[in-house]
Enzyme design. Structure first.
Site, mmCIF file in Angstrom:
data_model
loop_
_atom_site.group_PDB
_atom_site.id
_atom_site.type_symbol
_atom_site.label_atom_id
_atom_site.label_comp_id
_atom_site.label_asym_id
_atom_site.label_seq_id
_atom_site.Cartn_x
_atom_site.Cartn_y
_atom_site.Cartn_z
ATOM 1 N N SER A 1 0.835 -1.200 0.000
ATOM 2 C CA SER A 1 0.000 0.000 0.000
ATOM 3 C C SER A 1 0.874 1.255 0.000
ATOM 4 O O SER A 1 2.090 1.183 0.197
ATOM 5 C CB SER A 1 -0.942 -0.084 1.215
ATOM 6 O OG SER A 1 -0.927 1.081 1.994
ATOM 7 N N ILE B 1 3.194 4.398 -0.083
ATOM 8 C CA ILE B 1 4.518 4.720 -0.615
ATOM 9 C C ILE B 1 5.280 3.445 -1.011
ATOM 10 O O ILE B 1 5.980 3.421 -2.023
ATOM 11 C CB ILE B 1 5.316 5.493 0.452
ATOM 12 C CG1 ILE B 1 4.565 6.779 0.836
ATOM 13 C CG2 ILE B 1 6.712 5.831 -0.033
ATOM 14 C CD1 ILE B 1 4.972 7.351 2.172
ATOM 15 N N SER C 1 10.428 10.192 8.814
ATOM 16 C CA SER C 1 9.474 11.292 8.698
ATOM 17 C C SER C 1 10.043 12.556 9.317
ATOM 18 O O SER C 1 10.814 12.494 10.280
ATOM 19 C CB SER C 1 8.175 10.912 9.415
ATOM 20 O OG SER C 1 7.338 12.042 9.527
ATOM 21 N N TYR D 1 4.759 8.129 17.436
ATOM 22 C CA TYR D 1 5.206 8.080 16.044
ATOM 23 C C TYR D 1 6.511 8.875 15.876
ATOM 24 O O TYR D 1 7.469 8.383 15.269
ATOM 25 C CB TYR D 1 4.101 8.649 15.153
ATOM 26 C CG TYR D 1 4.403 8.612 13.678
ATOM 27 C CD1 TYR D 1 4.278 7.426 12.956
ATOM 28 C CD2 TYR D 1 4.804 9.759 12.987
ATOM 29 C CE1 TYR D 1 4.542 7.387 11.600
ATOM 30 C CE2 TYR D 1 5.072 9.731 11.631
ATOM 31 C CZ TYR D 1 4.942 8.543 10.940
ATOM 32 O OH TYR D 1 5.209 8.514 9.597
ATOM 33 N N LYS E 1 10.194 7.425 14.691
ATOM 34 C CA LYS E 1 10.856 7.906 13.473
ATOM 35 C C LYS E 1 12.232 8.500 13.799
ATOM 36 O O LYS E 1 13.161 8.408 13.000
ATOM 37 C CB LYS E 1 9.965 8.915 12.738
ATOM 38 C CG LYS E 1 8.732 8.254 12.134
ATOM 39 C CD LYS E 1 9.106 7.374 10.936
ATOM 40 C CE LYS E 1 8.201 6.192 10.755
ATOM 41 N NZ LYS E 1 8.579 5.338 9.613
HETATM 42 N N1 LIG Z 1 1.804 9.249 4.762
HETATM 43 C C1 LIG Z 1 2.620 10.208 5.142
HETATM 44 O O1 LIG Z 1 2.278 11.380 5.089
HETATM 45 C C2 LIG Z 1 4.010 9.855 5.621
HETATM 46 C C3 LIG Z 1 4.878 10.904 5.963
HETATM 47 C C4 LIG Z 1 6.153 10.595 6.400
HETATM 48 C C5 LIG Z 1 6.549 9.266 6.501
HETATM 49 N N2 LIG Z 1 5.696 8.255 6.166
HETATM 50 C C6 LIG Z 1 6.178 6.873 6.289
HETATM 51 O O2 LIG Z 1 5.998 6.170 5.084
HETATM 52 C C7 LIG Z 1 5.972 4.770 5.335
HETATM 53 C C8 LIG Z 1 4.863 4.133 4.530
HETATM 54 O O3 LIG Z 1 3.621 4.571 5.009
HETATM 55 P P1 LIG Z 1 2.392 4.992 4.087
HETATM 56 O O4 LIG Z 1 2.150 6.420 4.317
HETATM 57 O O5 LIG Z 1 2.610 4.490 2.717
HETATM 58 O O6 LIG Z 1 1.188 4.235 4.837
HETATM 59 P P2 LIG Z 1 0.282 2.979 4.467
HETATM 60 O O7 LIG Z 1 -0.387 3.165 3.156
HETATM 61 O O8 LIG Z 1 -0.554 2.772 5.666
HETATM 62 O O9 LIG Z 1 1.344 1.801 4.329
HETATM 63 C C9 LIG Z 1 1.946 1.241 5.452
HETATM 64 C C10 LIG Z 1 2.348 -0.175 5.132
HETATM 65 O O10 LIG Z 1 2.909 -0.759 6.320
HETATM 66 C C11 LIG Z 1 2.288 -2.002 6.519
HETATM 67 N N3 LIG Z 1 2.273 -2.427 7.913
HETATM 68 C C12 LIG Z 1 1.673 -1.821 8.969
HETATM 69 N N4 LIG Z 1 1.825 -2.566 10.075
HETATM 70 C C13 LIG Z 1 2.514 -3.679 9.713
HETATM 71 C C14 LIG Z 1 2.950 -4.834 10.405
HETATM 72 N N5 LIG Z 1 2.698 -5.024 11.707
HETATM 73 N N6 LIG Z 1 3.643 -5.783 9.726
HETATM 74 C C15 LIG Z 1 3.878 -5.628 8.405
HETATM 75 N N7 LIG Z 1 3.487 -4.554 7.694
HETATM 76 C C16 LIG Z 1 2.798 -3.591 8.351
HETATM 77 C C17 LIG Z 1 0.879 -1.831 6.003
HETATM 78 O O11 LIG Z 1 0.296 -3.092 5.788
HETATM 79 P P3 LIG Z 1 -1.327 -3.284 5.875
HETATM 80 O O12 LIG Z 1 -1.873 -2.843 4.556
HETATM 81 O O13 LIG Z 1 -1.482 -4.754 6.104
HETATM 82 O O14 LIG Z 1 -1.805 -2.470 7.025
HETATM 83 C C18 LIG Z 1 1.160 -1.058 4.729
HETATM 84 O O15 LIG Z 1 1.574 -1.926 3.707
HETATM 85 C C19 LIG Z 1 5.819 4.612 6.841
HETATM 86 O O16 LIG Z 1 7.066 4.245 7.396
HETATM 87 C C20 LIG Z 1 5.442 6.017 7.285
HETATM 88 O O17 LIG Z 1 5.862 6.251 8.601
HETATM 89 C C21 LIG Z 1 4.436 8.527 5.726
#
Ligand SMILES: NC(=O)c1ccc[n+]([C@@H]2O[C@H](COP(=O)([O-])OP(=O)(O)OC[C@H]3O[C@@H](n4cnc5c(N)ncnc54)[C@H](OP(=O)(O)O)[C@@H]3O)[C@@H](O)[C@H]2O)c1
Ligand SMILES: *[C@@H]1O[C@H](CO)[C@@H](O)[C@H](O)[C@H]1NC(C)=O
Length: 319
Positions: free
Chosen positions: A52, A54, A176, A203, A207
């Site tokens: 999902s 990024i 982040s 969080y 990070k």
């Molecule tokens: N979105 C933002 O604005 C933002 C900003 C800065 C940094 N980030 C970082 O970007 C990264 C990706 O996040 P995203 O924004 O793309 O969010 P996302 O769409 O929620 O993706 C997160 C992914 O992590 C997986 N995950 C969560 N818990 C898990 C577990 N216990 N074991 C294995 N996989 C797990 C989820 O799997 P499921 O689908 O099964 O839940 C999903 O595939 C994260 O490290 C986040 O901290 C995001």
């Protein structure tokens, strides 16, 4: 006459707001793109949480470059449907799923064992999965601390020999800008907290831990041709806010007005994974495909070393 004047004022106000929005959207939403055309033919990439957001966008790009891509996901159905999408979008059929739940350290160990048995190489490890939530894991740690930091710490450790044997190789950890709100308190950082309002703190701490992990890892990897990078994607429209309650969704929706899409957000991860000649920047923090200076705590080598030893104890690598 007066009505016309009012209409004009409203029009001017609306135009001003629209202009302001366009400007903010431009500054926050338009990401620097990774422009290299580096091929990854013959290389193996592992991405946690590649089903999902990024991670999925990163997987599509790296698969297009010809890599064999392993998605490490906790949910079989979501993982399989992502594999289907990524194969179709990239035209590369060498995209496979392996099950990994970062909320369980036993799952991390079992995953590493089967990965090492089935995959002869590991060229790029992307520690991407993350949660924005509170609560407790199966191992009794704070969710964000374990899923975002501790489980990736253990995973990286267990795969390090394979990375060294495949060198030059890389580890990219998705972090982040919210690390600036984090702090490392060894009395409390691993302990579960309840209440979603504490999620931003948990969080931020996790990070910050990610960035310190990358920093110490770079020190330890000097001379091995394995390099590592911390990549901040910017604010992104993803599912990361899924566990916040509905009555708080407006705040996420508001922020998302100014955020970029997943493809734009994946650019810094892709850059750190592929760009040639950045090896001397191993251990650094990247934003918009450029090394940037993180918060003072995130540059503290002593703290990075202490967190490393603390994490080793928590996962049972030392006593
Ligand atoms: N979105 C933002 O604005 C933002 C900003 C800065 C940094 N980030 C970082 O970007 C990264 C990706 O996040 P995203 O924004 O793309 O969010 P996302 O769409 O929620 O993706 C997160 C992914 O992590 C997986 N995950 C969560 N818990 C898990 C577990 N216990 N074991 C294995 N996989 C797990 C989820 O799997 P499921 O689908 O099964 O839940 C999903 O595939 C994260 O490290 C986040 O901290 C995001
Ligand atoms: C690292 O790479 C350089 C350049 O390819 C090579 O000369 C050196 O032997 C490598 N070092 C190790 C430890 O593999």
């Amino acid at each position: 006459m007066e009505a016309l004047g009012a209409l004009g004022a409203v029009g001017a106000g609306a135009a001003l707001l629209l202009g302001l929005y366009a400007l903010l959207h431009y500054y926050l939403g338009v990401a620097t793109r990774c422009r290299n055309a580096v091929s990854l033919r013959g290389k193996t990439v592992l991405i946690t949480g590649g089903n999902s957001g990024i991670g999925k966008a990163t997987a599509v790009d790296l698969a297009r470059r010809g890599a064999r891509v392993v998605l490490a996901c906790r949910d079989k159905a979501r993982g399989e449907s992502a594999v289907y999408d990524i194969r179709r979008e990239s035209g590369n059929s060498e995209v496979i799923l392996m099950i990994l739940d970062l909320g369980s350290l036993n799952s991390v160990r079992a995953f590493a064992q089967s990965f090492l048995e089935s995959e002869p190489r590991l060229d790029i490890l992307i520690n991407n999965a993350g949660v924005f939530m509170t609560g407790q894991t199966a191992d009794g740690f704070d969710q964000a601390f374990q899923v975002n930091h501790l489980a990736h710490f253990l995973l990286t450790h267990l795969l390090l020999d394979r990375l060294k044997r495949s060198a030059p190789s890389r580890v990219v950890t998705v972090v982040s800008s919210m690390h600036v709100f984090g702090k490392i308190d060894f009395q409390t950082i691993h302990k579960p907290v309840e209440g979603i309002w504490k999620a931003p703190l948990s969080y931020g701490n996790s990070k910050l831990a990610n960035i310190l992990h990358v920093r110490e890892l770079a020190n330890q990897l000097e001379g091995t041709n394995v390099t590592c990078y911390a990549a901040h994607p910017g604010a992104v429209r993803t599912e990361i806010g899924r566990s916040i309650p509905w009555w708080l969704h407006w705040s996420f929706s508001f922020m998302q007005l100014f955020s970029r899409d997943c493809d734009a957000a994946a650019q810094t991860s892709i850059y750190c994974a592929t760009e040639e000649g950045i090896e001397r920047l191993s251990g650094r923090y990247f934003v918009d495909c450029q090394a940037k200076v993180p918060s003072p705590q995130a540059r503290d080598d002593q703290l990075a070393k202490k967190l490393w030893e603390f994490s080793e104890r928590l996962v049972g690598l030392t006593t």
